[in-house]
Write a protein that holds these residues in place. Structure first.
Motif, short mmCIF file in Angstrom:
data_model
loop_
_atom_site.label_atom_id
_atom_site.label_comp_id
_atom_site.label_asym_id
_atom_site.label_seq_id
_atom_site.Cartn_x
_atom_site.Cartn_y
_atom_site.Cartn_z
N GLY A 166 44.46 24.61 122.89
CA GLY A 166 45.73 25.17 122.40
C GLY A 166 45.59 26.50 121.69
O GLY A 166 46.58 27.21 121.48
N GLN A 167 44.37 26.88 121.33
CA GLN A 167 44.14 28.16 120.68
C GLN A 167 43.80 29.26 121.69
O GLN A 167 43.69 30.43 121.31
N VAL A 168 43.64 28.89 122.95
CA VAL A 168 43.21 29.83 123.99
C VAL A 168 44.41 30.34 124.77
O VAL A 168 45.30 29.58 125.15
N LEU A 169 44.42 31.63 125.04
CA LEU A 169 45.42 32.24 125.92
C LEU A 169 44.68 33.03 126.98
O LEU A 169 43.76 33.81 126.67
N ILE A 170 45.03 32.83 128.23
CA ILE A 170 44.36 33.51 129.34
C ILE A 170 45.15 34.77 129.70
O ILE A 170 46.38 34.74 129.82
N VAL A 171 44.42 35.88 129.83
CA VAL A 171 45.06 37.18 130.06
C VAL A 171 44.37 37.89 131.23
O VAL A 171 43.37 37.41 131.77
#
Length: 443
Positions: A151-156
């Motif tokens: 939940g702390q990870v965002l894929i960009v």
């Protein structure tokens, strides 16, 4: 002084420089000498040089004077990839690749095509990535020493977009952000585009001068600090555990946001813990797979405190909506099956071999590097000018980066950065021999 006379003096200098009557590297009269010779006020003489500098024709150097620039050199050498012409040996950009990577991609595409999830990849994806893909990144980061949940990870779309999303979401125009006086050129361009005020942290041989950062924070309302603690680009340092703790202490005392850029961190074996591990509540960690896997695989990731995830997610939505589903699916598979870890290990060995070659060929020249990095920093001899060296190398069919795109302080050192990871070893040797010959002529 009438404006027409002032402008005619600027035009006269400009014409002489462009016509080659004033050669690159020529030292122009001091501001005071120009004022005396031309009968100008000192402020007007300074204005003449300021306009020539804004035109890119001269450069003023503290303690040295004003010099004619090498105007044939592509502007922003070190940023603009178009500067590398066909036939040039590219020591400007790093896009390290290993034999067999194309076959890895071919196999991954076949595997994806035979799977049952293709239709899902044709639709919009969640802004931060699908939950199982975010979990893949979180597991990968835990192997790097960073304890995060999915939940702390965002894929960009690559680490550069990760920096852009972070700065757009968490900072606002006019905010002050501190960074090393020599820093990643892409960060500098991004900060300027977002109208952030960058203030330089002096650099030492082992890392940033954190006492100077402390003093800066006491005198200015610094909102954030941009740091590359594990394999600094372009200087190649790795901050010690003590330095990281010191930076965290400063961040806590002055309520700083830390942006940790870990694009090259995979090249360092057994580094100290990431700053995001030491201060998870105030650090945003940004990295990606462009260097460790392939530059064309535009998959990056942000690991952030949970309270900052919604703002970051909104910014992804407002800019790119989501990463391309096919690329992210391939990246997730490679993270899970160990391909990424294998490629990282192989590229560490490759970088070490290239550094060993550089040490052999450049013996006798002083340079700064890390034994596992894909670049090195070459300060130039006292009488050498970076633009002239770069131009001479360009005539030798070798493209290099000068210091200017990396510098955020008033003083820009005369140095060049060599990217070692974009050509085969034989070509690299030939290019380094040319660098040694051109730079060595000034020693």
């Amino acid at each position: 002084m009438p404006r027409s006379r002032y402008k005619s003096l600027v035009d006269s200098f400009a014409a002489d420089i462009r016509a080659g009557r004033l050669l690159p590297g020529t030292r122009l009269p001091t501001h005071r000498q120009l004022a005396t010779t031309e009968g100008l006020a000192l402020v007007t003489a300074s204005r003449v040089y300021a306009e020539l500098e804004a035109m890119g024709l001269v450069s003023g150097e503290t303690g040295r004077g004003t010099f004619v620039r090498e105007t044939a050199l592509a502007p922003g050498s070190g940023i603009d990839q178009k500067a590398v012409a066909v036939g040039m040996i590219d020591l400007n950009f790093n896009y390290p690749s290993l034999p067999g990577q194309a076959e890895l991609l071919r196999s991954a595409l076949r595997q994806l095509a035979s799977g049952g999830d293709l239709e899902a990849l044709l639709r919009y994806q969640p802004h931060a990535g699908r939950p199982h893909e975010r979990a893949s990144v979180a597991r990968h980061l835990r192997a790097r020493g960073l304890t995060v949940e999915a939940g702390q990870v965002l894929i960009v779309n690559g680490a550069q977009q990760g920096l852009a999303v972070t700065m757009m979401a968490l900072l606002k125009p006019g905010d002050v952000i501190a960074a090393d006086a020599l820093t990643y050129s892409g960060f500098k361009v991004l900060a300027e585009a977002l109208h952030l005020e960058i203030v330089p942290i002096p650099v030492t041989g082992q890392g940033p001068d954190l006492d100077a950062l402390e003093k800066l924070c006491r005198n200015r309302r610094v909102r954030a600090v941009y740091s590359m603690p594990t394999l600094h680009n372009p200087l190649g340092w790795v901050m010690s555990a003590a330095q990281r703790e010191h930076l965290v202490t400063i961040a806590h005392r002055h309520e700083l946001l830390i942006i940790e850029d870990a694009a090259y961190a995979f090249l360092v074996e057994n580094p100290p813990p990431p700053i995001a591990e030491l201060a998870p509540e105030c650090t945003v960690y940004v990295s990606g797979l462009s260097k460790s896997v392939a530059t064309g695989l535009r998959v990056g990731f942000i690991a952030a405190p949970l309270d900052k995830v919604p703002a970051l997610e909104r910014t992804i939505r407002a800019t790119t909506w989501n990463t391309p589903g096919v690329l992210t699916a391939i990246a997730s598979t490679w993270l899970d099956d160990g391909t990424v870890m294998q490629l990282e290990a192989e590229k560490r060995k490759d970088a070490q071999a290239r550094q060993a070659l550089a040490a052999q060929v450049l013996a006798g020249l002083r340079y700064i590097s890390h034994p596992s990095s894909y670049f090195l920093w070459l300060p130039l001899p006292e009488d050498a000018r970076a633009d002239q060296i770069a131009m001479e190398l360009m005539h030798e069919q070798v493209a290099v980066s000068i210091a200017e795109p990396f510098a955020i302080s008033v003083h820009v050192p005369h140095a060049i950065r060599l990217a070692l990871g974009s050509v085969d070893m034989d070509t690299l040797r030939k290019a380094l021999v040319k660098v040694k010959r051109v730079v060595g002529a000034y020693a």
